[in-house]
Design a protein around this motif. Structure first.
Motif: not given
Length: 1305
Positions: A930-938, A1015-1017, A1020-1028
């Motif tokens: 996900l980081a390679s696609a520009g998305v940072q998650i905890n 990786m796709l889950c 569904g619950r993280d709007k910040d991840a969707v915006a990124q």
């Protein structure tokens, strides 16, 4: 007339005579009526024709018209039927009539105030020209009368010119001949007497001059924009009346050469034809500065529209790539045929991009080739992705193209001329030869590609030697070898559907001879040849036919005949063969296989379709083996997904419902033990049919989706069984109404054929009862039952069966259920009485009791009365006995997981399986991807934190990992896999990493596939991840967009969706667009998605404008983006935003954009970062917003869709949505709504949106209220957009005719 004669006797000039006439009329008071006077016009014209036909009276008439005493149109309408028939006998009167027509028909003094007088004049005009008799016109509105007056005069002038030149005129059916012949007329008697020979010669010259002048007047009228607008109103709103003018144009065209010879000004004939035919071209063409006119002169010329939407811009076709990649996601089945969607999308994009058919088809082929290349070496896992990708390229797109060509062929061609669509297809295929990088075949189809190339090589060799009959060619000639690629397979797919012929084999560069073919060999003799020769269906031949796709429809027809008329053994074998390679990889005949499989399911039904009679039960039992083979066949691999791509999901559901109803009503034998390990049985056939039916729709539908639906509709269209039946019944209605016109071209009858009767769920009472029970189980917890209830008794028997092992250790069913809210209790049965432990009840009764059993065992485990191991064992025993129980388990557990009422249990390896070190490994890989696609998650599970899952989730996961990976269990595994992902995605608990870790331990070779699923889950619950993720999509696509115009310079598409997702494992960096398309269906908050995408479009437009407004020295232009390039990039931004939005939410999210998101943004105060944007930025933002809104709507709604499935799915909302948005625009323009955005943004937005609607989808305007159109047009005129305002009203339908006429007059 007495006053007129007295004034004439005094010798008053025409002006004084007109004044005297006016004074007389005014002196008569109210009795004379208002001016202009209808009665006076009647009196003057009736005397002029021809009782008092004198030059002085003509002058008086002209002066009265100029003085507004008379209505010019009224006078001309009264004169036309009187003068034109007498034009040869009265050439002087005809000449004066033409002069009057020339002066006043295009005059700016034609308007009249509304009122009884105007209505009276309009009625008189209609009666004078016999509009009701000639044109069937019965309207009374003045605007309608005016345009019909113009049509009538133009028609009569054309007829007069043709007749005067010696050609037959064109008259409407039933119309009396009103045209002159030489010789005395009754009206001539008092006009001219004693004509001398000189007078006759003079009058003959006058007649010839009159013909020339009539042509001049007609030419002037046709060139006048006002007259053109009137004729365009008739063309758009009364096409049947405009046909009379078309007939006359055809007659002029036929005699064009003769007319140009006879008439000195014959060159005007061509101009006349061009001007009138311009009326039929309804495309609105702006001037070069209209779109961004507020920015001033665009400089070096060229249409900005062409720069923005030229066919060479690869970004203009991004929607093709987005759709095809989204469509092959097998986790979500489509209810609508991809063929229809691709056809409509292709036609829409060809119009919107103003591209040639060659460029359009080329873009479509390249998008599909990129789709195959993206996963040419698919990850090993339970879902094979490559088959669906090849199906898209080699079956669905050729069939969509075939439908486009069919529509064009119905319009007809002149002689042997090839229509542009077919020529465009041929040219696009020839262009593909040069793109070798996209044509490299996946390893699994190399042999098929080489075989296709070798076939072409053999044809070419025989052609050169003069062998014309292709049937004599040796297709297995080992001396002819050629290296094949994907183009050879595409050409074969097109030839098989008669889109092109075998001359394609002779194209330069198509056949590339190769002496040695690496890692491949020419195919051996096909087993289908032996089958066609009459070989018996034995074991080896059956296996060979299952593994080899059929090559012709004749082979399929013979096989289908055996499947319907053969012995039971032959039927079973034929069904197995049909569902084998022919279904999955028989690209050239796949549509026929799909239709046969569905018909075979339905063909096994009894003739009365009843499931309650003993005769029908025996019928089903007799076909049980064949049905079981078909059901297993469609459950393997990508079979169900491929059926869905053909739009057959509703038909498959209708075929499965009676099977479920029947086999679910039959009790198994008393000695039934296990369905999974046993032979074919009533339970096994029911379970396979039932689970297959459940895969077609979202049967468990988590409760939160009920909450999020809102707006009177659901989040998704494909959620319920009711919707499936509605889609299917709607298709039947259309099929019955248009049967003669269907399937005449591309042999799609086997796919589109559907029974004639609609089907309703009420026809299947037991399925209906379970359906409602399942919905109730999801919506709320179970209620208590009394002890004597039959369901309670069955539940006790099931508990006794699954707890027989535990009974030996002192655990009884009564102990399990003592804490259950459903009060399932009773005396336990002896463990030795095996026959009593297995309830031999019909499957429907069994399923009805399963939720109460699940509640009992789950509650017992939660209270410590049942161990986790025993719980898993009992669930597995339940599924072994009746696999269909899995449906109740998934539905019940998913509902309980969503409710969040169960305590989490530790996954520590003691009671519940432990994910171990695999958990942290999976999480680390997911974060890296996900980081390679520009998305940072905890991280969900930091080291040291014990992994835990809610009890129902832990039980479901533990159950799933007990199943072996056996092909015979694939129909169960598909339901399990989908259920795990959906339950994990629907829960607020981060479950997927643990599930992935446990399955990685079970099947290590699936590691990459499992990581991709995990990786796709988070989205569904993280709007910040969707915006990124959305931000990453725009960034990757736009920053790498090519500056060139080559359509396959696809760096932007490659960065967005990936050139290759898999390359010996998952390939990094992962494309953000690919992740978006795999996760967008889990985005529940459509308002949020709509807002994020729209803001991204605006922000990128702002950045592009800032790039153009480079603040360096004027001499340094190297750092400044050209304005045309900035506008083109803003256009790409809008296209991408519209595509992402439509894919994410479909009609609902587009409705939210139109009605709420965009209006709210326009009314809100501008964000701090975008304040004071400057004229370029504000204009570009409005331009981009309008483009995104328009493209979002046009991609879903198109201009005019007639397919009932497309209407049901997409078009129902359009009139209301567009009407509400237009009302909002009108409210702002009218001053009733205050804006919060920059005024330049608003102007650019409204102008561009209206321009796009008028130019591309004028049919939308017919649903808009007239007052709304008038307000918008007034606003546009206040911005000096007069042409756009007029075009908007012209396309507003019959309601707007009078408004347009009044505006022009």
């Amino acid at each position: 007339m007495a006053a007129v004669k007295a004034s004439e006797a005094r010798g008053d000039p025409p002006l004084l005579r007109a004044v005297e006439l006016s004074r007389v009329i005014a002196g008569e008071g109210a009795g004379a009526g208002p001016l202009p006077s209808a009665d006076l016009a009647g009196i003057l014209v009736s005397n002029l024709c021809f009782a008092h036909n004198s030059p002085s009276l003509w002058k008086l008439l002209g002066q009265a018209v100029a003085s507004r005493l008379l209505c010019p149109l009224h006078v001309l309408a009264l004169l036309t039927p009187r003068v034109l028939p007498q034009r040869r006998a009265q050439p002087e009167a005809y000449r004066l009539y033409l002069e009057l027509l020339k002066c006043h028909v295009t005059s700016s003094l034609l308007s009249m105030e509304a009122g009884p007088n105007r209505d009276k004049i309009g009625k008189s005009i209609a009666e004078a020209l016999q509009l009701s008799k000639v044109y069937g016109f019965s309207g009374t509105e003045f605007g309608h009368v005016v345009i019909m007056f113009v049509l009538a005069v133009v028609n009569k002038l054309i007829d007069s010119i043709l007749e005067d030149c010696g050609f037959p005129s064109v008259m409407a059916e039933g119309q009396e001949s009103v045209y002159a012949t030489d010789g005395p007329q009754p009206m001539d008697l008092d006009v001219k007497r004693g004509s001398t020979e000189n007078q006759n010669e003079h009058r003959e010259q006058l007649r010839r001059k009159n013909t020339l002048m009539a042509l001049d007047v007609l030419h002037m009228m046709a060139a006048d924009r006002k007259i053109q607008s009137f004729l365009r109103l008739i063309f758009l709103n009364m096409p049947e009346k405009f046909s009379s003018l078309r007939q006359r144009l055809s007659s002029i065209e036929a005699h064009k050469v003769s007319l140009e010879t006879l008439l000195p000004s014959g060159h005007k004939i061509n101009d006349l034809l061009i001007n009138i035919r311009r009326v039929c071209k309804t495309d609105y063409q702006p001037n070069n500065k209209r779109i961004l006119g507020v920015l001033g002169n665009m400089g070096s010329g060229g249409s900005l529209l062409g720069q923005l939407t030229g066919a060479g811009r690869p970004a203009c076709w991004i929607i093709f790539d987005i759709y095809v990649e989204n469509a092959i996601d097998g986790r979500h089945l489509s209810l609508i045929s991809a063929i229809g969607i691709i056809k409509e999308m292709t036609k829409t994009m060809q119009v919107l991009n103003e591209a040639s058919w060659q460029e359009t088809f080329k873009a479509l082929w390249i998008s599909a080739l990129r789709l195959v290349q993206r996963a040419r070496e698919p990850l090993e896992g339970p879902i094979p992705h490559l088959d669906a990708r090849l199906c898209m390229l080699l079956s669905l797109i050729p069939l969509a193209v075939a439908e486009i060509l069919q529509e064009s062929d119905m319009l007809g061609a002149e002689g042997n001329k090839i229509l542009p669509q077919r020529q465009g297809l041929i040219s696009s295929l020839q262009d593909l030869i040069q793109y070798s990088g996209l044509l490299v075949p996946p390893s699994s189809v190399v042999n098929a590609a080489n075989a296709a190339a070798s076939k072409a090589a053999i044809f070419k060799a025989n052609y050169k030697t003069g062998v014309g009959n292709s049937s004599l060619m040796d297709q297995t000639d080992s001396s002819m070898k050629a290296a094949g690629n994907m183009l050879h397979l595409i050409i074969e797919a097109c030839i098989s559907r008669k889109l092109i012929d075998t001359s394609a084999y002779l194209w330069p560069g198509y056949v590339v001879p190769s002496g040695t073919l690496k890692d491949t060999a020419l195919p051996q003799e096909s087993p289908w040849l032996n089958f066609m020769k009459g070989s018996r269906l034995s074991g080896p031949l059956i296996d060979a036919l299952v593994a080899t796709p059929a090559s012709s429809v004749a082979e399929l027809d013979k096989l289908y005949s055996i499947a319907t008329n053969g012995s039971e053994e032959e039927k079973t074998a034929a069904a197995k063969i049909l569902c084998g390679a022919s279904l999955v990889r028989g690209w050239n005949i796949q549509e026929h296989v799909v239709g046969m499989v569905v018909k075979l399911l339905s063909a096994s039904l009894p003739s009365d379709s009843s499931t309650s009679t003993p005769g029908s039960m025996s019928h089903y039992l007799a076909h049980m083996s064949t049905l079981n083979e078909i059901l297993l066949g469609v459950s393997y691999g990508d079979a169900i997904h491929i059926l869905s791509l053909y739009g057959m999901v509703p038909d498959v559901a209708v075929a499965l419902m009676p099977l479920c109803e029947a086999f679910g009503s039959i009790a198994p034998p008393p000695n039934h033990k296990s369905t999974i390990l046993g032979k074919t049985s009533v339970y096994s056939v029911f379970s396979c049919a039932f689970l297959c039916l459940l895969r077609l729709w979202k049967f468990y539908r988590p409760p939160q989706e009920y909450c999020l639906a809102g707006r009177g509709g659901s989040v998704k269209l494909e959620l319920t069984l009711d919707y499936l039946l509605l889609m299917r019944n709607n298709r039947i209605e259309f099929s019955n109404s248009s049967a003669p016109n269907r399937d005449s071209y591309n042999n799609m009858g086997s796919v589109n054929e559907v029974p004639a009767q609609p089907i309703y769920i009420d026809s299947f009472p037991k399925l209906r009862a379970w359906y409602f029970q399942n919905q109730a189980c999801i919506a709320s917890t179970l209620s208590g039952f009394c002890n004597k209830n039959p369901v309670h008794q069955v539940a006790n028997k099931i508990l006794n069966m699954i707890c027989r092992k535990m009974n030996k250790s002192g655990v009884s069913s009564s102990n399990l259920s003592s804490t259950s809210s459903s009060s399932v209790s009773g005396s336990s049965v002896s463990a030795s009485d095996d026959s009593c432990q297995r309830p031999a009840v019909p499957a429907w009764e069994f399923l009805e009791a399963v939720p109460f059993v699940l509640e009992a065992v789950l509650t017992a485990c939660a209270h410590g009365r049942l161990s986790s191991r025993d719980l898993t064992t009992s669930l597995r025993d339940l599924v072994d006995f009746l696999p269909a129980s899995l449906a109740a388990i998934v539905s019940y557990f998913s509902a309980e997981i969503t409710r969040g009422i169960w305590k989490p249990v530790p996954m520590n390896g003691i009671e519940w399986p432990s994910p171990g070190a695999s958990l942290h490994s999976i999480e680390a890989e997911v974060k890296e991807i996900l980081a390679s696609a520009g998305v940072q998650i905890n991280s969900c599970y930091p080291r040291g934190v014990p992994p835990m899952l809610p009890l129902p989730m832990a039980a479901l996961v533990s159950l799933t990992i007990t199943f072996k990976l056996d092909r015979s269990l694939e129909y169960i595994q598909r339901v399990i896999g989908q259920a795990l992902q959906n339950c994990a995605g629907g829960s607020s608990w981060p479950s997927m990493p643990i599930i992935g870790a446990l399955w990685t331990q079970k099947v290590r070779r699936w590691h990459d596939f499992i990581v991709l699923s995990c990786m796709l889950c988070p989205f569904g619950r993280d709007k910040d991840a969707v915006a990124q993720l959305i931000q990453s999509c725009f960034l990757s696509f736009l920053q790498s967009s090519p500056s060139g115009s080559d359509i396959i310079a696809n760096r932007g598409v490659g960065a967005l969706l990936g050139d290759s997702i898999t390359d010996q494992g998952l390939r990094l960096p992962m494309a953000p667009g690919f992740i978006y398309l795999r996760t967008c269906r889990t985005f529940h908050d459509t308002y949020f998605i709509s807002e994020v995408i729209l803001k991204q479009v605006i922000e990128w437009a702002h950045k592009l404008a800032n790039g153009w407004s480079f603040n360096g020295p004027p001499q340094l232009k190297s750092g400044r983006t050209p304005l045309s390039c900035a506008a083109s990039m803003a256009h790409q931004v809008a296209l991408l935003g519209g595509g992402l939005l439509c894919i994410a939410g479909g009609p609902l999210v587009v409705q939210v954009l139109y009605e709420e998101t965009l209006p709210t943004l326009l009314l809100s105060a501008r964000e701090q970062s975008l304040k004071d944007p400057g004229p370029v930025s504000s204009t570009l933002q409005g331009y981009a917003m309008a483009n995104m809104l328009f493209y979002s709507g046009s991609l879903l709604w198109g201009a005019d869709r007639t397919d009932p499935v497309m209407k049901l799915s997409f078009l129902l909302r359009r009139p209301r949505v567009v009407r509400n948005h237009m009302d909002f625009i009108a409210g702002v323009l009218d001053g009733h709504i205050l804006l919060g955005c920059d005024l330049g943004t608003w102007k650019a937005y409204v102008s561009q949106f209206m321009f796009l609607v008028v130019k591309f989808v004028p049919s939308w305007l017919r649903d808009i209220k007239l007052e709304t159109l008038k307000k918008i047009a007034a606003g546009l005129r206040s911005w000096h957009e007069h042409d756009l305002a007029l075009s908007l009203l012209e396309r507003g339908g019959p309601q707007a005719i009078s408004v347009v006429v009044e505006t022009l007059l």
